[in-house]
Design a protein around this motif. Structure first.
Motif, short mmCIF file in Angstrom:
data_model
loop_
_atom_site.label_atom_id
_atom_site.label_comp_id
_atom_site.label_asym_id
_atom_site.label_seq_id
_atom_site.Cartn_x
_atom_site.Cartn_y
_atom_site.Cartn_z
N LEU A 182 0.86 -1.20 0.00
CA LEU A 182 0.00 0.00 0.00
C LEU A 182 0.89 1.24 0.00
O LEU A 182 1.78 1.39 0.84
N PRO A 184 0.34 5.09 0.47
CA PRO A 184 -0.51 6.27 0.69
C PRO A 184 0.21 7.51 0.16
O PRO A 184 1.35 7.77 0.55
N GLU A 214 -6.80 4.17 -6.37
CA GLU A 214 -8.05 4.79 -5.93
C GLU A 214 -8.46 5.86 -6.95
O GLU A 214 -7.61 6.61 -7.44
N THR A 225 -3.39 4.85 -2.61
CA THR A 225 -4.55 5.53 -2.05
C THR A 225 -4.18 6.96 -1.71
O THR A 225 -3.01 7.25 -1.40
N ASP A 261 -3.99 10.59 0.31
CA ASP A 261 -3.65 10.99 1.67
C ASP A 261 -2.35 10.35 2.18
O ASP A 261 -2.38 9.29 2.81
N MET A 268 -2.24 9.40 5.73
CA MET A 268 -3.26 8.41 6.11
C MET A 268 -4.33 8.97 7.04
O MET A 268 -4.84 8.26 7.90
N ALA A 321 -7.86 5.42 3.68
CA ALA A 321 -6.50 4.97 3.97
C ALA A 321 -6.47 4.15 5.27
O ALA A 321 -5.79 3.13 5.36
N GLN A 322 -7.22 4.61 6.24
CA GLN A 322 -7.21 3.91 7.53
C GLN A 322 -7.91 2.56 7.44
O GLN A 322 -7.49 1.60 8.09
N TYR A 363 -7.86 0.73 4.78
CA TYR A 363 -6.87 -0.14 4.13
C TYR A 363 -5.95 -0.75 5.19
O TYR A 363 -5.66 -1.95 5.16
N TYR A 364 -5.51 0.06 6.11
CA TYR A 364 -4.63 -0.47 7.17
C TYR A 364 -5.36 -1.56 7.96
O TYR A 364 -4.81 -2.63 8.23
N ILE A 381 2.97 -1.36 4.23
CA ILE A 381 2.60 0.03 3.93
C ILE A 381 3.89 0.82 3.83
O ILE A 381 4.73 0.78 4.73
N ALA A 393 -0.40 8.29 10.01
CA ALA A 393 0.84 7.66 9.54
C ALA A 393 1.95 7.80 10.57
O ALA A 393 2.73 6.87 10.80
#
Ligand SMILES: [Zn+2]
Ligand SMILES: [Zn+2]
Length: 428
Positions: free
Chosen positions: A229, A231, A257, A313, A315, A318, A323-324, A326-327, A338, A350
């Motif tokens: 990932l 970001p 995204e 993604t 941002d 994050m 984004a969050q 995704y985590y 990430i 992040a």
């Protein structure tokens, strides 16, 4: 000539410099800092109505988001910038406003001040690398600075004295074109003052080295069957990383995204700002991306057993729910990773993630910088092209990093370098 540092030197954020010369008062940038309720430049409000001109180097919030405040404080002149920068400001205002309100703060300006901002376009006034008089005793020459779409450096001549403001600058972009300020008529000789992007302090790494580390990290993730990932800001390094990854790993799925598409489209519509050949690469890449548009798709690409690939993604810090989430999806598998490629401000998601002990992260969280500013070698090349500059202020990095860079360059024989801090004032 006097320089007042209202922000941006000795720190990352709220770039803002007042230059007084021969009775003229010029302001370079007016940005913010994403900490607490938002930090603003240390302006002397009584000076603002008397400013003769304001220049804005680019749209990033640390350079632009306090511009409407100038109008609240009584400024009624124009803001010299590029058309692309002015077009981008609205999106940055929305993001800044929502950050401030989430923190429980309030903006020091309102919609009326925002609508008062009066942009004037450098790129429609004169081509890059040409001088043009814009007022009595005031001339400007601009060039593309390679940092983002619409970003520029500025050479100004005020009452016969020249100053250079690099803005945020890099010559290492494979996507964005950079005009070298040394190629301007008269070059960088005989400057009274230079403000030089030195955001990476004494970091000697070149972009190519950083990219090799990033590629190696990506290969490790995919070899282990994980998802990578990235970001990134919705427009900026993400689009360039995407093209670079596609070139290096043509068979790896690139999931993007939808919000990053606008950035790609904007690049495609701005060929004058691109490196030769970039337009073709963009068109090819846009035909091959897997565009991510909803939760079901996100869940599917993060599911155990999904084909390893890269997910971009929006941002970079994050802060966004997407984004969050995704985590939250990726943290269940140690093979997932990430990769944080840019600046993370204090208190952001992040930053908190990077501060967690490795055992609590759930997946790999790594930093691997992607350069959009200058480090040691870049600053050296820039100052080497300035014959006899009276004062060179190294900006955009924490004070300790700036001092370390200044000392390293002084040890090589360079002089006239300054590591200033917000609130400092120098007489030239
Ligand atoms: Zn910037
Ligand atoms: Zn910046």
């Amino acid at each position: 000539m006097q320089l007042h540092v209202w922000g941006g030197a000795g720190e990352h954020g709220r770039s803002c410099y007042l230059v007084c010369a021969g009775g003229k008062r010029l302001l370079l940038d007016c940005g913010v800092k994403r900490t607490g309720l938002g930090e603003y430049p240390l302006v002397d409000a009584s000076v603002i109505p008397q400013l003769d001109a304001v220049f804005l180097s680019h749209a990033h919030e640390d350079h632009s988001m306090a511009i409407p405040w100038l109008y609240r404080l009584g400024y009624r002149g124009v803001v010299w910038t590029t058309r692309l920068t002015a077009e981008k400001i609205e999106a940055y205002l929305a993001s800044w406003g929502s950050y401030v309100s989430k923190q429980g703060g309030a903006l020091p300006y309102d919609e009326r001040d925002i609508s008062r901002v009066d942009y004037a376009y450098l790129d429609e006034l004169t081509p890059a690398l040409e001088w043009k008089e814009i007022g009595d005793g005031l001339s400007v020459c601009w060039g593309r600075s390679g940092h983002m779409l619409g970003s520029v450096w500025l050479l100004l001549e005020v009452e016969g004295r020249r100053l250079f403001f690099s803005g945020d600058y890099t010559e290492e972009s494979t996507l964005l074109r950079t005009d070298r300020p040394a190629d301007a008529p008269g070059g960088l000789d005989g400057l009274s003052l230079a403000l030089v992007d030195a955001a990476y302090g004494p970091d000697p790494e070149r972009q190519a080295d950083k990219l090799e580390r990033l590629y190696a990290a990506a290969e490790r993730v995919w070899a282990g069957g994980g998802q990578l990932l990235l970001p990134v800001p919705p427009s900026g390094r993400g689009q360039e990383l995407l093209l670079l990854l596609r070139q290096r790993f043509p068979r790896v799925p690139l999931r993007v995204e939808a919000e990053l598409l606008r950035g790609l489209e904007q690049l495609r519509l701005s060929p004058g700002w691109l490196q030769p050949g970039a337009l073709g690469q963009l068109a090819d890449a846009m035909g091959e991306l897997e565009i991510v548009r909803g939760e079901a798709q996100r869940t599917a690409i993060c599911a155990p057993g999904a084909e390893p690939g890269v997910i971009l993604t929006g941002d970079g810090m994050m802060q966004s729910p997407v984004a969050q989430r995704y985590y939250a999806r990726l943290r269940g598998e140690a093979a997932n990773s990430i990769l944080i490629t840019g600046h993370v401000a204090r208190g952001t998601f992040a930053e908190r993630l990077l501060a967690l002990p490795e055992s609590e992260r759930g997946c790999v969280v790594e930093r691997c910088g992607f350069k959009i500013h200058q480090g040691l070698h870049d600053v050296r090349r820039m100052i080497a092209s300035m014959a006899s500059c009276h004062a060179t202020v190294l900006v955009h990095a924490p004070h300790a990093d700036t001092l370390a860079l200044r000392d390293a360059l002084e040890a090589e024989g360079y002089s006239g370098l300054l590591a200033l801090q917000p609130g400092d004032r120098i007489e030239l």
